[in-house]
Design a protein around this motif. Structure first.
Motif, PDB file in Angstrom:
ATOM      1  N   ALA A   1       0.833  -1.201   0.000  1.00 32.51           N
ATOM      2  CA  ALA A   1       0.000   0.000   0.000  1.00 32.51           C
ATOM      3  C   ALA A   1       0.873   1.258   0.000  1.00 32.51           C
ATOM      4  O   ALA A   1       0.548   2.258  -0.657  1.00 32.51           O
ATOM      5  CB  ALA A   1      -0.923  -0.001   1.216  1.00 32.51           C
ATOM      6  N   ALA A   2       2.000   1.208   0.700  1.00 37.38           N
ATOM      7  CA  ALA A   2       2.897   2.361   0.734  1.00 37.38           C
ATOM      8  C   ALA A   2       3.583   2.585  -0.612  1.00 37.38           C
ATOM      9  O   ALA A   2       3.803   3.730  -1.018  1.00 37.38           O
ATOM     10  CB  ALA A   2       3.938   2.184   1.832  1.00 37.38           C
ATOM     11  N   VAL A   3       3.916   1.493  -1.324  1.00 38.67           N
ATOM     12  CA  VAL A   3       4.480   1.624  -2.680  1.00 38.67           C
ATOM     13  C   VAL A   3       3.500   2.395  -3.560  1.00 38.67           C
ATOM     14  O   VAL A   3       3.884   3.342  -4.269  1.00 38.67           O
ATOM     15  CB  VAL A   3       4.779   0.244  -3.305  1.00 38.67           C
ATOM     16  N   ARG A   4       2.229   1.989  -3.511  1.00 39.16           N
ATOM     17  CA  ARG A   4       1.190   2.658  -4.313  1.00 39.16           C
ATOM     18  C   ARG A   4       1.015   4.121  -3.892  1.00 39.16           C
ATOM     19  O   ARG A   4       0.896   5.019  -4.736  1.00 39.16           O
ATOM     20  CB  ARG A   4      -0.139   1.916  -4.173  1.00 39.16           C
ATOM     21  N   ARG A   5       1.005   4.358  -2.597  1.00 43.97           N
ATOM     22  CA  ARG A   5       0.752   5.713  -2.109  1.00 43.97           C
ATOM     23  C   ARG A   5       1.909   6.653  -2.454  1.00 43.97           C
ATOM     24  O   ARG A   5       1.695   7.813  -2.825  1.00 43.97           O
ATOM     25  CB  ARG A   5       0.528   5.664  -0.596  1.00 43.97           C
ATOM     26  N   LEU A   6       3.132   6.159  -2.345  1.00 42.11           N
ATOM     27  CA  LEU A   6       4.282   6.969  -2.743  1.00 42.11           C
ATOM     28  C   LEU A   6       4.233   7.293  -4.228  1.00 42.11           C
ATOM     29  O   LEU A   6       4.475   8.432  -4.639  1.00 42.11           O
ATOM     30  CB  LEU A   6       5.587   6.232  -2.400  1.00 42.11           C
TER      31      LEU A   6
END
Length: 375
Positions: free
Chosen positions: A316-321
């Motif tokens: 989820a953090a990969v996508r959000r970044l």
């Protein structure tokens, strides 16, 4: 006392003129405490980590530099937080490890070492191969057989010899230690001068932020060279009177391989058993960090902590970044994923200055990123 190596487990000292990568007792060494520098000691003519050369324990006449350091610090909105992201993929081989490699290899070149050996699953090998090419030193890299081919190609592009080793990541280290009888082992995990390079990130953040320390730094951690580098650098700034307290250091790890979190949360400096599974954050998948005790002590001394993240949280953090314009590999993204966890626990607050280290680019994880975003 003159700058020296020290074995923190036995207290023994060794001169820096020794060609050694560990103590006589087989332990990892550190450098004895250094006095730090002031803003007047920064060589502003240099746009690289070498602007802080006055903070090194000895003068290095010729640096194997390709302009590492001076990476962007970008502020973004993250819910109610406004963290700064330090974009370490702007280093020459696209990871933070260029900092440590440049200083370590420059030092070894000055000692007269002409052939070095390293074990790495990718980024460390590329950094040391590149620094070796810049210094004119012969380099051999031992890498796990499963290392992605683009990472192997990058290492070979710099002229290094690559030997692929079957088995888990630690087998490459064991083989490197065996071969160290014949080739000097310039390990980014073992050699203390690598940490003299990673400590530059502390000095750089201090300068980036108007010669002030941040309140919090969130760091993806495997062997923990960035955690220790930040602790060393900011401790020197305290010693030189440039700042008054250490920033809180938070180590982010994938839950599937989280030995630092396991020991820290148990209140122990020794290894604590925790099940290890495969993780998308493969750059931090180190089961037994050799400096575990020093890592736990550094985090504890800073007043910081650790976070263990699920694979779903990291993804989820990969996508959000990426949605903010930052294309970070899963390993780096674990530090961003820790933001919400730390805010929810009250460990960091919206009115504090928080820095997140993004240590490598998504281009280093092409297979995962293609699967996530489509090809």
């Amino acid at each position: 006392m003159q700058p020296h190596y020290t074995d923190p487990r036995t207290g023994k000292h060794y001169p820096l003129t020794d060609r050694r990568w560990r103590s006589d007792d087989g332990n990892p060494m550190m450098l004895g405490a250094l006095p730090g520098i002031s803003r007047d000691d920064i060589d502003t003519r240099e746009r690289s980590i070498w602007r802080y050369r006055a903070a090194l324990p000895l003068a290095i006449a010729s640096s194997a530099s390709m302009g590492e350091g001076c990476t962007p610090l970008v502020q973004k909105s993250w819910g109610t937080l406004s963290p700064f992201f330090k974009l370490e993929w702007f280093n020459p081989t696209s990871s933070f490890k260029d900092r440590g490699a440049s200083v370590m290899v420059s030092f070894l070149k000055q000692l007269g070492v002409g052939h070095i050996l390293e074990d790495s699953s990718g980024n460390g090998g590329a950094a040391i191969a590149a620094a070796g090419a810049a210094a004119g030193i012969q380099v051999k890299i031992l890498a796990p057989a499963y290392t992605p081919l683009p990472k192997v190609a990058q290492i070979r592009a710099f002229g290094a010899e690559v030997q692929l080793v079957e088995g888990p990541r630690e087998e490459s280290e064991y083989e490197a230690i065996r071969q160290s009888e014949n080739i000097f082992y310039a390990s980014h995990n073992w050699h203390p001068f690598f940490l003299q390079g990673t400590k530059s990130i502390a000095y750089e953040l201090w300068e980036d932020l108007g010669f002030k320390a941040p309140d919090n730094i969130i760091i993806p951690a495997g062997a923990g060279s960035n955690v220790l580098g930040c602790h060393i650098g900011f401790s020197e700034l305290v010693a030189s009177g440039q700042i008054h307290k250490l920033p809180k250091l938070f180590a982010a790890q994938p839950l599937n391989c989280s030995p630092i979190d396991a020991s820290f949360t148990a209140g122990s400096d020794a290894p604590v058993e925790r099940i290890v599974k495969p993780t998308i954050a493969e750059g931090t998948a180190i089961k037994r960090p050799i400096r575990l005790a020093e890592l736990v002590q550094a985090i504890r001394e800073s007043g910081g902590g650790t976070v263990a993240l699920t694979e779903e949280q990291i993804t989820a953090a990969v996508r959000r970044l990426a949605a903010t314009g930052l294309y970070a590999e899963p390993t780096s993204s674990s530090a961003a994923a820790a933001l919400e966890v730390l805010q929810a626990s009250g460990a960091i607050k919206a009115n504090e200055t928080t820095v997140v280290l993004l240590t490598g680019t998504g281009l280093k994880s092409t297979q995962f990123m293609t699967g996530l975003f489509g090809g």
